[in-house]
Design a protein around this motif. Structure first.
Motif, PDB file in Angstrom:
ATOM      1  N   GLU A  22       0.753  -1.090   0.023  1.00 20.42           N
ATOM      2  CA  GLU A  22       0.250  -0.078  -0.034  1.00 20.42           C
ATOM      3  C   GLU A  22       0.942   1.367   0.088  1.00 20.42           C
ATOM      4  O   GLU A  22       0.397   2.347  -0.534  1.00 20.42           O
ATOM      5  CB  GLU A  22      -0.937  -0.183   1.188  1.00 20.42           C
ATOM      6  N   MET A  23       2.231   1.187   0.459  1.00 23.26           N
ATOM      7  CA  MET A  23       3.094   2.346   0.466  1.00 23.26           C
ATOM      8  C   MET A  23       3.543   2.733  -1.005  1.00 23.26           C
ATOM      9  O   MET A  23       3.980   3.866  -1.245  1.00 23.26           O
ATOM     10  CB  MET A  23       4.356   2.231   1.269  1.00 23.26           C
ATOM     11  N   PHE A  24       3.266   1.702  -1.911  1.00 22.93           N
ATOM     12  CA  PHE A  24       3.512   2.079  -3.201  1.00 22.93           C
ATOM     13  C   PHE A  24       2.219   2.504  -4.052  1.00 22.93           C
ATOM     14  O   PHE A  24       2.150   2.053  -5.199  1.00 22.93           O
ATOM     15  CB  PHE A  24       3.977   0.512  -4.057  1.00 22.93           C
ATOM     16  N   SER A  25       1.360   2.879  -3.342  1.00 22.62           N
ATOM     17  CA  SER A  25       0.098   3.432  -3.792  1.00 22.62           C
ATOM     18  C   SER A  25      -0.807   2.559  -4.516  1.00 22.62           C
ATOM     19  O   SER A  25      -1.614   2.778  -5.492  1.00 22.62           O
ATOM     20  CB  SER A  25       0.457   4.489  -4.958  1.00 22.62           C
ATOM     21  N   LEU A  26      -0.839   1.363  -4.110  1.00 22.40           N
ATOM     22  CA  LEU A  26      -1.891   0.297  -4.398  1.00 22.40           C
ATOM     23  C   LEU A  26      -2.951   0.501  -3.131  1.00 22.40           C
ATOM     24  O   LEU A  26      -2.575   0.540  -2.130  1.00 22.40           O
ATOM     25  CB  LEU A  26      -1.330  -0.921  -4.532  1.00 22.40           C
ATOM     26  N   ASN A  27      -4.005   0.232  -3.771  1.00 18.17           N
ATOM     27  CA  ASN A  27      -5.200   0.156  -2.562  1.00 18.17           C
ATOM     28  C   ASN A  27      -4.925  -1.174  -1.829  1.00 18.17           C
ATOM     29  O   ASN A  27      -4.407  -2.208  -2.161  1.00 18.17           O
ATOM     30  CB  ASN A  27      -6.573   0.584  -3.071  1.00 18.17           C
TER      31      ASN A  27
END
Length: 158
Positions: A22-27
């Motif tokens: 999620e820190m890589f902008s995945l929900n």
């Protein structure tokens, strides 16, 4: 190991690993789906994914599309299979870093262009606001520094 304990550990692994993603902008759903595909040795259909996550087929379809766009999963062909199958790509670190760095560089390019446009407007006004001019210059310098760091990182991945 008993089945309940193994399932509990599996759920913890999915939860913790997906927090990192999620820190890589995945929900959350995209992150969990990627982890399930990564952990699964066999390609999965949308129905398999739906059953594993307890989400709708539409949610799985949207999430798999995002993961495909980020080049983190791939569609695979198995003779005789009537449904689309997907699996996580190999080289997890490399894939994430390339995707992440590319996204940062694209975002930074847009931000720098926008900030420079604002700076041009301030200059056109011949504003006496040295504070604003200095802050804009600092912001542009900050973004250019980030851009340089991510360009250096992207050179290591090639």
């Amino acid at each position: 190991m008993n089945q309940d304990k193994q399932e509990q550990i599996n759920n913890q692994l999915i939860s913790e690993f997906s927090k990192t993603l999620e820190m890589f902008s995945l929900n959350k759903t995209e992150s969990q789906l990627f982890v399930i595909l990564f952990l699964n040795d066999q390609p999965m259909t949308l129905d398999d994914m739906k059953d594993s996550l307890g989400k709708s087929k539409t949610a799985m379809s949207n999430s798999i599309r995002t993961l495909l766009d980020f080049n983190l999963v791939e569609r695979v062909f198995i003779k005789g299979a009537r449904k689309d199958l997907y699996q996580a790509k190999k080289d997890l670190y490399e894939k994430f870093m390339k995707t992440y760095v590319k996204r940062w560089l694209e975002a930074l390019e847009l931000q720098i262009t926008s900030l420079e446009s604002i700076q041009d407007e301030v200059n056109d006004l011949h504003s006496d606001s040295d504070i604003l001019t200095n802050k804009l210059s600092e912001a542009i310098k900050f973004h250019r520094s980030l851009e340089e760091v991510f360009k250096q990182i992207s050179q290591y991945d090639q």
